[in-house]
Design a protein around this motif. Sequence first.
Motif, PDB file in Angstrom:
ATOM      1  N   MET A  32      57.153  35.555  76.921  1.00  0.00           N
ATOM      2  CA  MET A  32      57.295  34.376  77.768  1.00  0.00           C
ATOM      3  C   MET A  32      56.095  32.928  77.275  1.00  0.00           C
ATOM      4  O   MET A  32      56.406  32.002  77.266  1.00  0.00           O
ATOM      5  N   SER A 129      66.554  40.972  83.745  1.00  0.00           N
ATOM      6  CA  SER A 129      65.658  40.613  82.802  1.00  0.00           C
ATOM      7  C   SER A 129      65.343  39.666  82.015  1.00  0.00           C
ATOM      8  O   SER A 129      66.261  39.252  82.550  1.00  0.00           O
ATOM      9  N   ARG A 130      64.968  39.596  80.866  1.00  0.00           N
ATOM     10  CA  ARG A 130      64.976  38.244  80.482  1.00  0.00           C
ATOM     11  C   ARG A 130      65.837  38.079  79.146  1.00  0.00           C
ATOM     12  O   ARG A 130      65.857  38.564  78.112  1.00  0.00           O
ATOM     13  N   HIS A 156      60.706  35.934  87.247  1.00  0.00           N
ATOM     14  CA  HIS A 156      60.692  36.353  85.830  1.00  0.00           C
ATOM     15  C   HIS A 156      62.229  36.380  84.848  1.00  0.00           C
ATOM     16  O   HIS A 156      61.657  36.095  84.004  1.00  0.00           O
ATOM     17  N   GLN A 158      65.773  36.228  84.183  1.00  0.00           N
ATOM     18  CA  GLN A 158      66.583  35.093  83.813  1.00  0.00           C
ATOM     19  C   GLN A 158      68.715  36.207  83.728  1.00  0.00           C
ATOM     20  O   GLN A 158      69.550  35.439  83.782  1.00  0.00           O
TER      21      GLN A 158
END
Length: 166
Positions: A32, A129-130, A156, A158
Amino acid sequence: MSTTIVLREAHPDVEPGLGALSGYLHDVIGRMQGRPATDDEVAAFAAESPNDGLVAPDGTFLVAVEGDGEAVGCVGLRWRGAGVPADAAELKRMWTSPAVRGHGVGKLLLDEVVRRARDGGCARLVLDSRADLVEARTLYERAGFVEVARYNDNPHAQVWYALDLR
């Protein structure tokens, strides 16, 4: 990889769960931030949700442990809690150490939580999840997870996935 991997239920606040959770947080926060995470950043993130519902009766936390006792992966399974749809269980905190990626540890962890969710009578397993967690997203998609609409308000996340367990 020549050592045996064993999955153990653990508490995320004590070893070996704490070591696995720390590895997960260092990895995710580092991605991140675009740089290695600091211990202070990891501690602050962990303090926001110390066990994230991953202890009984709301959930469980599994740790993949190498023969020498080192935690090399983890995954959580939440049966209930904020943001968990009523007919589902939620996969949380999936991580494998870079040292064991590509050796089947992630698949071992994922297969076990899918089995537990199915055995627990859940209609589906969901996760968020990211976008930059490419390895994890590839694993999920290979296991049959499909992208779905946002089901929670995780700031957090996406991408959201679900796996039909029926």
